[in-house]
Design a protein around this motif. Structure first.
Motif, PDB file in Angstrom:
ATOM      1  N   HIS A 348      21.852  50.751  -4.388  1.00  9.53           N
ATOM      2  CA  HIS A 348      20.877  51.105  -5.400  1.00  9.53           C
ATOM      3  C   HIS A 348      19.447  51.130  -4.911  1.00  9.53           C
ATOM      4  O   HIS A 348      18.654  51.910  -5.404  1.00  9.53           O
ATOM      5  CB  HIS A 348      21.017  50.111  -6.546  1.00  9.53           C
ATOM      6  CG  HIS A 348      20.513  50.673  -7.818  1.00  9.53           C
ATOM      7  ND1 HIS A 348      21.169  51.676  -8.481  1.00  9.53           N
ATOM      8  CD2 HIS A 348      19.396  50.413  -8.515  1.00  9.53           C
ATOM      9  CE1 HIS A 348      20.486  51.999  -9.541  1.00  9.53           C
ATOM     10  NE2 HIS A 348      19.406  51.256  -9.595  1.00  9.53           N
ATOM     11  N   GLU A 354      11.409  53.150  -9.973  1.00  7.46           N
ATOM     12  CA  GLU A 354      12.299  53.093 -11.120  1.00  7.46           C
ATOM     13  C   GLU A 354      11.738  53.958 -12.233  1.00  7.46           C
ATOM     14  O   GLU A 354      10.534  53.950 -12.467  1.00  7.46           O
ATOM     15  CB  GLU A 354      12.389  51.644 -11.612  1.00  7.46           C
ATOM     16  CG  GLU A 354      13.293  50.774 -10.780  1.00  7.46           C
ATOM     17  CD  GLU A 354      14.753  51.166 -10.921  1.00  7.46           C
ATOM     18  OE1 GLU A 354      15.130  51.593 -12.025  1.00  7.46           O
ATOM     19  OE2 GLU A 354      15.489  51.089  -9.928  1.00  7.46           O
TER      20      GLU A 354
ATOM     21  N   TRP B 130      23.199  47.823 -16.760  1.00  9.23           N
ATOM     22  CA  TRP B 130      22.508  46.532 -16.677  1.00  9.23           C
ATOM     23  C   TRP B 130      21.889  46.305 -15.314  1.00  9.23           C
ATOM     24  O   TRP B 130      20.827  45.738 -15.194  1.00  9.23           O
ATOM     25  CB  TRP B 130      23.458  45.381 -17.020  1.00  9.23           C
ATOM     26  CG  TRP B 130      24.521  45.153 -16.027  1.00  9.23           C
ATOM     27  CD1 TRP B 130      25.726  45.794 -15.993  1.00  9.23           C
ATOM     28  CD2 TRP B 130      24.491  44.269 -14.920  1.00  9.23           C
ATOM     29  NE1 TRP B 130      26.446  45.362 -14.926  1.00  9.23           N
ATOM     30  CE2 TRP B 130      25.714  44.417 -14.244  1.00  9.23           C
ATOM     31  CE3 TRP B 130      23.550  43.358 -14.422  1.00  9.23           C
ATOM     32  CZ2 TRP B 130      26.025  43.705 -13.106  1.00  9.23           C
ATOM     33  CZ3 TRP B 130      23.864  42.640 -13.287  1.00  9.23           C
ATOM     34  CH2 TRP B 130      25.090  42.812 -12.626  1.00  9.23           C
ATOM     35  N   GLU B 131      22.590  46.769 -14.285  1.00 13.11           N
ATOM     36  CA  GLU B 131      22.112  46.559 -12.922  1.00 13.11           C
ATOM     37  C   GLU B 131      20.770  47.209 -12.682  1.00 13.11           C
ATOM     38  O   GLU B 131      19.874  46.636 -12.108  1.00 13.11           O
ATOM     39  CB  GLU B 131      23.051  47.281 -11.978  1.00 13.11           C
ATOM     40  CG  GLU B 131      23.977  46.426 -11.270  1.00 13.11           C
ATOM     41  CD  GLU B 131      24.753  47.314 -10.379  1.00 13.11           C
ATOM     42  OE1 GLU B 131      24.137  47.992  -9.542  1.00 13.11           O
ATOM     43  OE2 GLU B 131      25.960  47.345 -10.558  1.00 13.11           O
ATOM     44  N   ARG B 132      20.719  48.463 -13.133  1.00 19.05           N
ATOM     45  CA  ARG B 132      19.482  49.216 -12.954  1.00 19.05           C
ATOM     46  C   ARG B 132      18.353  48.523 -13.701  1.00 19.05           C
ATOM     47  O   ARG B 132      17.234  48.404 -13.228  1.00 19.05           O
ATOM     48  CB  ARG B 132      19.682  50.628 -13.503  1.00 19.05           C
ATOM     49  CG  ARG B 132      18.528  51.559 -13.245  1.00 19.05           C
ATOM     50  CD  ARG B 132      18.934  52.973 -13.619  1.00 19.05           C
ATOM     51  NE  ARG B 132      19.434  53.030 -14.983  1.00 19.05           N
ATOM     52  CZ  ARG B 132      18.686  53.328 -16.027  1.00 19.05           C
ATOM     53  NH1 ARG B 132      17.428  53.584 -15.871  1.00 19.05           N
ATOM     54  NH2 ARG B 132      19.202  53.366 -17.235  1.00 19.05           N
ATOM     55  N   VAL B 134      18.223  45.285 -14.473  1.00 16.56           N
ATOM     56  CA  VAL B 134      17.881  44.029 -13.806  1.00 16.56           C
ATOM     57  C   VAL B 134      17.028  44.322 -12.580  1.00 16.56           C
ATOM     58  O   VAL B 134      16.009  43.671 -12.344  1.00 16.56           O
ATOM     59  CB  VAL B 134      19.155  43.250 -13.429  1.00 16.56           C
ATOM     60  CG1 VAL B 134      18.806  42.072 -12.539  1.00 16.56           C
ATOM     61  CG2 VAL B 134      19.853  42.764 -14.686  1.00 16.56           C
TER      62      VAL B 134
END
Lengths: 358, 406
Positions: A348, A354, B130-132, B134
Motif C-alpha cells: 500500500h 492519500e 479500513w487499512e487505507r 488507518v
C-alpha cells in the motif's frame, strides 16, 4: 567622502554583528560604536567610544566625529548580562537614552539619517485586536508597562524628532520576535525550557525574524534608498508565514503543560519577584493571544525580502538547541513502525499522497 | 455475514460524495494480479493454532470472497453502462480486501493472527477500506505530532478543519438537522464573496452549519471563513478552535484582508441581537448593524450573497433572558429555555429541527466607483436590499416548510 555611522548598543551580540557587517558596505567610511560597557566581542575596525547614551556627552561624540547616520539599537527588553541592573535600568536606557540621543541628533546638523530598532510589541496582544496588524493599526489596548510601553514611548519621541527635523530621514523598524542560533531573548529562553508551560485553551500565532535578516534590513535602512524604494517611515519586519505555539513545541520535540491563565499570571509574577526569570506580563500576553503583523510595506516600500521564513527561522533556532524530550524524528519513526506493522503496508505504501476524505 | 457486505458498501458511498478517486480505480486494476487461491493456502496454519479466532476469520474470508464476486458483477455492470458511480466504491473496496488477504501470511505468526482478528473487526466496523483509512490516519498523525503542517496568518488550519472538525460537525448536519442546501452555486467558484446570513438559535450552530454546507456542497469545495464576535476570542478553547477552523474577528481589517485574498467570507450582521432574540420574535430580522459589511464589500468589489437559514430559530426556544446573571458572567444574554438551565448540560442539547439553508442571487458591487464605500446613502440602501432579500426568502421558505421537525 564616505559616510560616518554611529551605532548604539554595540555591547550586545546583535549590535556587534551589525557593526562588523556595516564595515563591509563600500560607501561607509567610519563606524563609531557606542555603548556604556565595553563589548566582549570584537568590533572589526570600528572605533569604540565608551559613552552612556543617557548622558549629554553623546552630543559631543556626534559633533566630534561629524556623524551623518545614527543607528539606534539600544532599545531592549532585557538587561545586558545577568548582573547589571534590573527592569529600572533597562527602562532608563530605553527611554531616557533615546531622549538624550534624539536631543543630541537635533543639535547635530550633520545628521541626515536615523534608524531606530523597535518591536512589534507596540501593538500589544489582545483578543479584540484584528488578526493581522498593519503599520497603521492603532492598538486596542496600549501596553501597560514593560518593554512594550518603552517601545511605544521611544516611537513617540522619534515621531517628535521627525517633526522637528524634517530634513532627517527617519526609519523605525518594528521587529517581530528575533530568533537565531545565538539568540538570547526571553522567548529563546522560554523555548529552552525542557517542558513548555502554555496557557490552557489558547494556541497563539507567532512570527519570527532571523538575526541575519535583522542585520540585512538594518543595512538597507541605514543606506541611501535603492531605486524605486523608500526607506524612511515605519515598517514591520517579520519572516513569512505563521507558526502556532503548539507547532513550535512539536518541532522542538518538547512536551507542553497547559496551565490556566490566572495561574500563569500568578506564577509569572512570583518567578519574577524571586528573580528566577524575567518573564514579563507582555510575554505572557504574547503567548496567550499571539501577534501577527503585515509585511507588505517591508516588501513593497522598503524593498526588502527576508531570507528566512518564520518556519525557517525557527528551524535554524531549533537545530542550534539540540533535541528535546520527544524528538520529532523519533515520534515520526514510531508512527512509521506502526504503519509498517499494518498488513498490506508493503503493497500500500501509506505515505503516498492519500486522497482526502471529504 | 450479510451485514459485513452491506454496511461497508453503504458507508463508503455515503462518505464519498461522488468525488472522483483516481487512486481507487488504479488499485482496482492491480487487484487482478493478486492470485485468488493464495490467501487460503498461507493462512491455513494460523487457523489450526487458534480455535477462538478461527470462526471469525473464516467468516471474514467468506465475506471477502463474496465481496469479490459482488465487485466482479458490479464492475461488469459498470462497464456496461459506461461508468456507473455505484460500481466504483465496490470495486475499490474489493481491491483493498484483496490486498489485505495475502499479506498476513508474510508476518510473524502471532502478529499475523492478531492483526487478522483485529482486521476482521475493523472491516466490519469501518468498512472494507479500513487499512487505507488507518494508513491515512497514521500519516495524518505523523504530520500532527511532528508539527509538520501549515496555518495561515489567521491561524486557519485547513488540514485539521477538513479531516477532523468538519467530520465532527457532519453527523449533526446530515443526520440531526438534516439540512437541505439550496442555491450553493450562487457562491462564485473563484475569487472573494461575502455571504451574509441571518443569525439565530442562542448558540451559533447556524454559522457552523453554513460552514459545513459550503464546504461539503459547493462544487469547487470552497471554504467559508466566518467572522465571529469578540467574545469567541476571549474564551479559552473556543478561541483556539475558532481560529483553527478559519474564523476570525468580525472587524473591517480582517474582512478586507480575507476578501482581498479571494476568500469566501461569512458574516452575520445581526450579531448577538439576532442570536439572543426571544422565541416570540423568531424569523424577524434584527437591525443589520451600521452596514460595515457593505462598505467592506464595496471596498473590495466582491459580490454579496444573501443567505437565509430556516430551522435554527427553533433549536433552543428562548423564553426568557436572565439579564442580571448574564451581566454577572459578562455574557450578552443568558438564555432560559424550557430545558435550560433546568436540566443542566442535558438542556444544552438542541432540538432536532429540520433546516433549510438557501443561498440567494449574488448582488454585484464591482460596478460602483471606489469612493462608493464612503457614501452612507448607498451603503444604507444596499444594506436594506440585502436585509429585505433575506427576510423575503425566510418567509418563502417558512411557507414551504411542512413542519418544524420534518
Amino acid at each position: 567622502m564616505g559616510k560616518v555611522v554611529l551605532v548604539t548598543g554595540v555591547a550586545r551580540r546583535l549590535g556587534g554583528r551589525f557593526v562588523r557587517r556595516l564595515q563591509r558596505e563600500p560607501d561607509v567610511d567610519r563606524v563609531i560604536a557606542v555603548d556604556a560597557v565595553p563589548p566582549e566581542h570584537h568590533l572589526g575596525g570600528a572605533e569604540f567610544v565608551r559613552a552612556d547614551i543617557r548622558h549629554p556627552m553623546i552630543a559631543k561624540v556626534l559633533a566630534e566625529h561629524a556623524v551623518d547616520t545614527v543607528v539606534h539599537m539600544d532599545v531592549n527588553g532585557t538587561p545586558l548580562g545577568r548582573a547589571r541592573g534590573g527592569r529600572a535600568t533597562v527602562k532608563e536606557i530605553n527611554v531616557i537614552g533615546t531622549m538624550q540621543l534624539l536631543g543630541a541628533c537635533q543639535k547635530a546638523p550633520a545628521v541626515r539619517r536615523l534608524v531606530v530598532k523597535s518591536t512589534t510589541n507596540v501593538y500589544g496582544s489582545a483578543p479584540r485586536d484584528p488578526a493581522v496588524f498593519t503599520e497603521t493599526t492603532p492598538p486596542k489596548s496600549l501596553p501597560s508597562g514593560g518593554f512594550a510601553k518603552d517601545a511605544v514611548e521611544v516611537e513617540g519621541y522619534v515621531r517628535g524628532f521627525a517633526r522637528r527635523r524634517p530634513d532627517v530621514a527617519v526609519a523605525v523598524l518594528r521587529f517581530a520576535n528575533i530568533l537565531g542560533p545565538s539568540a538570547d531573548s526571553p522567548l529563546a529562553e522560554y523555548f529552552s525550557l525542557p517542558v513548555l508551560p502554555t496557557v490552557f485553551g489558547y494556541d497563539p500565532r507567532l512570527q519570527f525574524v532571523h538575526e541575519d535578516d535583522v542585520i540585512e534590513v538594518l543595512i538597507v535602512a541605514s543606506q541611501d534608498p535603492a531605486r524605486g524604494t523608500l526607506n524612511s517611515g515605519t515598517f514591520n519586519i517579520a519572516g513569512d508565514g505563521v507558526l502556532l505555539l503548539s507547532q513550535t513545541a512539536r518541532r522542538l520535540g518538547k512536551p507542553t503543560v497547559p496551565v490556566l491563565l490566572p495561574a500563569v499570571t500568578l506564577l509569572g509574577s512570583m518567578m519574577r519577584n524571586v528573580g528566577i526569570t524575567d518573564f514579563s506580563p507582555e510575554q505572557i500576553r504574547l503567548l496567550t493571544h499571539g501577534r501577527v503583523v503585515d509585511t507588505t510595506q517591508m516588501r513593497e516600500t522598503l524593498g526588502f525580502t527576508p531570507k528566512f521564513t518564520t518556519a525557517g527561522t525557527f528551524h535554524d533556532f531549533a537545530v542550534g538547541r539540540g533535541p528535546g524530550l520527544l524528538p520529532p524524528e523519533r515520534l515520526a519513526h514510531a508512527v512509521d513502525t506502526v504503519a509498517a506493522m499494518l498488513p498490506g503496508a508493503g503493497v500500500h505504501r501509506p505515505y503516498e499522497e492519500e486522497p482526502n476524505h471529504g | 455475514m450479510a451485514d459485513a457486505k452491506v454496511i461497508p458498501l453503504d458507508e463508503d458511498t455515503r462518505s464519498r460524495r461522488g468525488t472522483a478517486r483516481p487512486g481507487g480505480r488504479a488499485a482496482g486494476g492491480r487487484r487482478k494480479n493478486a492470485p485468488a487461491g493464495q490467501p487460503e493456502l498461507t493462512a491455513v496454519p494460523a487457523e489450526e493454532h487458534s480455535e477462538g479466532t478461527a470462526p471469525r476469520r473464516r467468516g471474514l474470508r467468506r465475506a471477502t470472497a463474496r465481496q469479490e464476486e459482488g465487485a466482479e458483477s458490479a464492475s461488469g455492470a459498470g462497464r456496461g453502462d459506461g461508468g456507473d458511480t455505484a460500481a466504483e466504491p465496490a470495486q475499490e473496496e474489493a481491491a483493498h480486501a484483496a490486498h489485505a488477504a495475502p499479506s498476513p501470511g508474510s508476518l510473524p505468526l502471532p502478529v499475523g493472527m492478531l492483526t487478522d482478528a483485529l482486521g476482521g473487526a475493523a472491516d466490519r466496523l469501518l468498512g472494507g477500506s479500513w487499512e487505507r483509512r488507518v494508513a491515512g490516519g497514521l500519516s495524518f498523525l505523523r504530520r500532527r505530532i511532528t508539527g509538520d503542517y501549515e496555518v495561515d496568518e489567521f491561524g486557519y488550519d485547513e488540514e485539521l478543519t477538513d479531516q477532523v472538525l468538519m467530520s465532527l460537525l457532519r453527523p449533526l448536519f446530515d443526520n440531526y438537522f438534516r439540512i437541505e442546501v439550496k442555491g450553493v452555486g450562487n457562491i462564485p467558484s473563484q475569487g472573494g464573496a461575502l455571504v451574509v446570513c441571518n443569525h439565530s438559535g442562542t448558540l451559533p450552530w447556524d454559522a457552523l452549519m453554513t460552514q459545513v454546507a459550503v464546504h461539503d456542497h459547493h462544487p469547487s469545495g470552497r471554504h467559508l471563513r466566518l467572522l465571529a464576535a469578540d467574545l469567541v476570542f476571549v474564551l479559552p478553547l473556543i478561541n483556539e478552535l475558532a481560529r483553527k477552523a478559519g474564523h476570525t474577528l468580525a472587524c473591517a481589517e480582517d474582512a478586507q484582508l480575507l476578501l482581498g485574498n479571494g476568500e469566501v467570507v461569512g458574516v452575520m450582521p445581526e450579531g448577538f441581537k439576532g442570536l439572543g432574540k426571544p422565541f416570540s420574535e423568531r424569523y424577524k430580522l434584527q437591525r443589520f448593524g451600521r452596514g460595515g459589511f457593505v462598505s467592506t464589500a464595496l471596498r473590495t468589489g466582491v459580490p454579496i450573497v444573501p443567505c437565509s437559514i430556516v430551522g435554527a430559530e427553533e433549536i433552543y426556544p428562548m423564553v426568557g433572558n436572565a439579564k442580571t446573571l448574564a451581566r454577572l458572567l459578562g455574557l450578552p444574554y443568558f438564555p432560559v429555555t424550557p430545558t435550560f438551565p433546568w436540566l443542566g448540560l442535558l438542556g444544552m442539547v438542541p432540538l432536532p429541527t429540520k433546516w433549510t439553508i438557501q443561498f440567494g442571487e449574488p448582488i454585484p458591487t464591482d460596478h460602483y466607483p471606489p469612493e462608493a464605500a464612503d457614501d452612507p446613502m448607498l451603503v444604507f440602501n444596499l444594506t436594506d436590499q440585502v436585509r429585505e432579500t433575506i427576510q423575503h426568502t425566510l418567509y418563502k421558505l417558512l411557507v414551504q416548510r411542512r413542519s418544524v421537525f420534518f
